[in-house]
Design an enzyme around this catalytic site. Structure first.
Site, PDB file in Angstrom:
ATOM      1  N   ARG A  55      23.655  41.967  24.075  1.00 41.54           N
ATOM      2  CA  ARG A  55      24.035  40.533  24.149  1.00 41.54           C
ATOM      3  C   ARG A  55      25.456  40.359  23.378  1.00 41.54           C
ATOM      4  O   ARG A  55      26.268  39.576  23.621  1.00 41.54           O
ATOM      5  CB  ARG A  55      23.064  39.785  23.461  1.00 41.54           C
ATOM      6  CG  ARG A  55      23.217  38.374  23.642  1.00 41.54           C
ATOM      7  CD  ARG A  55      22.309  37.516  23.364  1.00 41.54           C
ATOM      8  NE  ARG A  55      21.190  37.484  22.350  1.00 41.54           N
ATOM      9  CZ  ARG A  55      21.766  37.600  20.903  1.00 41.54           C
ATOM     10  NH1 ARG A  55      22.983  37.133  20.574  1.00 41.54           N
ATOM     11  NH2 ARG A  55      20.590  38.236  19.917  1.00 41.54           N
ATOM     12  N   TYR A 109      35.903  22.703  44.023  1.00 41.14           N
ATOM     13  CA  TYR A 109      34.352  23.130  44.159  1.00 41.14           C
ATOM     14  C   TYR A 109      33.411  22.084  43.415  1.00 41.14           C
ATOM     15  O   TYR A 109      33.279  21.672  42.336  1.00 41.14           O
ATOM     16  CB  TYR A 109      34.224  24.476  43.475  1.00 41.14           C
ATOM     17  CG  TYR A 109      32.812  25.159  43.688  1.00 41.14           C
ATOM     18  CD1 TYR A 109      32.354  25.178  44.900  1.00 41.14           C
ATOM     19  CD2 TYR A 109      32.306  25.844  42.710  1.00 41.14           C
ATOM     20  CE1 TYR A 109      31.108  25.814  45.047  1.00 41.14           C
ATOM     21  CE2 TYR A 109      31.067  26.283  42.813  1.00 41.14           C
ATOM     22  CZ  TYR A 109      30.521  26.450  43.886  1.00 41.14           C
ATOM     23  OH  TYR A 109      29.113  26.826  44.153  1.00 41.14           O
ATOM     24  N   ASP A 181      41.067  28.127  38.070  1.00 37.98           N
ATOM     25  CA  ASP A 181      39.952  28.919  38.802  1.00 37.98           C
ATOM     26  C   ASP A 181      40.860  29.649  39.985  1.00 37.98           C
ATOM     27  O   ASP A 181      41.114  28.976  40.993  1.00 37.98           O
ATOM     28  CB  ASP A 181      38.997  28.044  39.107  1.00 37.98           C
ATOM     29  CG  ASP A 181      37.984  28.756  39.913  1.00 37.98           C
ATOM     30  OD1 ASP A 181      38.082  30.055  40.513  1.00 37.98           O
ATOM     31  OD2 ASP A 181      36.550  28.414  40.063  1.00 37.98           O
ATOM     32  N   LYS A 206      32.684  36.817  44.131  1.00 33.84           N
ATOM     33  CA  LYS A 206      33.389  36.925  45.367  1.00 33.84           C
ATOM     34  C   LYS A 206      34.223  38.110  45.620  1.00 33.84           C
ATOM     35  O   LYS A 206      33.861  39.133  46.043  1.00 33.84           O
ATOM     36  CB  LYS A 206      34.255  35.625  45.264  1.00 33.84           C
ATOM     37  CG  LYS A 206      33.570  34.161  44.918  1.00 33.84           C
ATOM     38  CD  LYS A 206      32.248  33.841  45.719  1.00 33.84           C
ATOM     39  CE  LYS A 206      31.991  32.473  45.064  1.00 33.84           C
ATOM     40  NZ  LYS A 206      30.239  32.214  45.478  1.00 33.84           N
TER      41      LYS A 206
HETATM   42  N1  PLP Z   1      34.801  28.866  41.661  1.00 32.43           N
HETATM   43  C1  PLP Z   1      34.639  28.726  42.702  1.00 32.43           C
HETATM   44  C2  PLP Z   1      36.160  28.259  43.404  1.00 32.43           C
HETATM   45  C3  PLP Z   1      33.837  28.995  43.799  1.00 32.43           C
HETATM   46  O1  PLP Z   1      33.941  28.977  44.920  1.00 32.43           O
HETATM   47  C4  PLP Z   1      32.515  29.349  43.012  1.00 32.43           C
HETATM   48  C5  PLP Z   1      31.324  29.593  43.899  1.00 32.43           C
HETATM   49  O2  PLP Z   1      31.154  29.403  45.071  1.00 32.43           O
HETATM   50  C6  PLP Z   1      32.109  29.527  41.720  1.00 32.43           C
HETATM   51  C7  PLP Z   1      33.222  29.151  40.966  1.00 32.43           C
HETATM   52  C8  PLP Z   1      30.973  29.768  41.073  1.00 32.43           C
HETATM   53  O3  PLP Z   1      30.688  30.953  41.199  1.00 32.43           O
HETATM   54  P1  PLP Z   1      29.284  31.807  41.138  1.00 32.43           P
HETATM   55  O4  PLP Z   1      28.611  31.520  42.132  1.00 32.43           O
HETATM   56  O5  PLP Z   1      29.720  33.131  40.701  1.00 32.43           O
HETATM   57  O6  PLP Z   1      28.567  30.940  39.855  1.00 32.43           O
END
Ligand code: PLP
Length: 394
Positions: A55, A109, A181, A206
């Site tokens: 951790r 998102y 992001d 992803k």
């Molecule tokens: N940020 C974006 C742009 C996303 O498309 C996603 C998930 O689809 C996330 C964050 C969240 O990621 P996770 O599914 O790994 O929690």
């Protein structure tokens, strides 16, 4: 050591002999705990100087963090169990007080929006959801003086591209932290820290992983900022498991070649889709028809790996028939795989938005998002178009 079998069964074979070999593929270190002969060494390890407890820090996670930091051009990186865990930790590190403000995309998102809405409500923080590509956004940021501005490199699912350099300037002017992001382009398509961001966020589930076999998330930036997040992670326990870290690092090794091919295929798919009369519009930052094409050419390396489109005259039933008619593309609610993943935005990525929020963001029932895979791009287009024709009964 004792020669008693019960003791040997537990203690024999725990030390590796001093090999100088460096394995090309790192071993998966599954031990959550390490012990030390010297209590000074143990003491140092508990402060993060060595691996005492997973951790606090763990070898496979460290290797992944080093690799992601290198790709982002960052001093440091901290990895989490998912992209959402990374976004939550980023929020918590801002030390918000009641009355503080946060700016985030109105058209980004949906799960991030839902999470930040909840976190802001609990703390009495004002959430301002703005379309960050709108002309007045920088002025609005200067007016609002938020503590944190979160942007998405390419918004999910409408693929809008804001000028991060301008947003960064506005954030600097009012002392706001600026997080981006960058999941959609990955660090291969955009190095957001070089454009002025303080934090680069990835859902490594992803493109970085690339094979849909591990969740994960990272936040990268200056060491002073990442140290705060790392210390908080010891308390929150939001760590990435060793196997997930190992799989993600293995996927990351091929990121540059994959992303180049994904973007080339996506450009081809977008160009061909744009010729179809069955589609109302095709959204791809690399097309001259895209509203942010000029900005995209400056801030993105290429048009990116994602294409969205609206099926002419489609509502939810037509969109669902379209998904079921796909033969090459997979109707899976994610992105970033070697296979083409196709998603109905309103029922998946924007599912957790209210109908009003979806409407304001411009996400219609006819909107489809495609994460373009490594199949032959003509097979992908042919498949999408036959499925569209079936979906709308043509
Ligand atoms: N940020 C974006 C742009 C996303 O498309 C996603 C998930 O689809 C996330 C964050 C969240 O990621 P996770 O599914 O790994 O929690």
């Amino acid at each position: 050591m004792s020669t008693k079998q019960k003791t040997l069964a537990v203690h024999a074979g725990t030390r590796l002999t001093g090999s100088k070999a460096v394995p090309v593929s790192p071993p998966i270190s599954v031990s959550a705990v390490s012990w030390f002969d010297s209590s000074d060494d143990l003491d140092g390890a508990l402060d993060g100087k060595d691996y005492a407890y997973a951790r606090i820090s763990a070898p496979n996670t460290t290797l992944l963090e080093e690799a992601v930091a290198a790709l982002e051009g960052a001093e440091a990186c901290v990895a989490y169990a998912s992209g959402m865990a990374a976004l939550r930790s980023l929020f918590e590190a801002q030390d918000f007080r009641p009355g503080d403000r946060l700016v985030m995309p109105a058209d980004g998102y949906g799960v991030t929006r839902a999470l930040y809405k909840k976190l802001c409500a609990a703390l009495g923080v004002e959430l301002h959801a703005l379309k960050l590509t709108d002309a007045g956004t920088q002025a609005r940021i200067r007016e609002l003086k938020p503590r944190l501005v979160l942007a998405e490199s390419i918004t999910n699912p409408l693929l809008r591209v804001a000028d991060l350099r301008e947003l960064a300037k506005a954030c600097r002017d009012v002392g706001a932290a600026f997080a981006v992001d960058a999941t959609f382009p990955s660090p291969m398509g955009q190095r957001v820290l070089e454009l002025g961001a303080d934090y680069a966020v990835q859902s490594t589930s992803k493109w970085l992983n690339g094979h849909s076999d591990a969740l994960g998330g990272t936040v990268s930036g200056a060491r002073s900022r990442i140290d705060v997040l790392r210390a908080a992670r010891v308390l929150s326990g939001d760590v990435l498991g060793p196997f997930e870290a190992w799989l993600t690092l293995r996927g990351l090794r091929t990121l540059p070649v994959r992303m180049k091919a994904h973007a080339e295929h996506a450009a081809h798919v977008a160009r061909r889709l744009a010729e179809s009369p069955l589609l109302e519009r095709v959204i791809y930052p690399g097309l001259a028809s895209h509203p942010d094409h000029a900005v995209a050419r400056e801030v993105l390396k290429d048009g990116g790996p994602m294409v969205s489109f609206e099926i002419r005259g489609a509502g939810r039933p037509e969109a669902m028939r379209f998904l079921e008619a796909l033969k090459v593309g997979r109707p899976g609610p994610s992105l970033g795989d070697v296979c083409t993943l196709v998603m109905h935005a309103a029922s998946a990525s924007a599912r957790r938005l209210t109908p009003e929020e979806r409407k304001a963001a411009g996400i219609r029932e006819s909107l489809i998002r495609v994460s373009v895979g490594l199949e032959d791009p003509d097979d992908v287009v042919d498949d999408l178009l036959q499925a569209v024709a079936q979906g709308v009964g043509r």
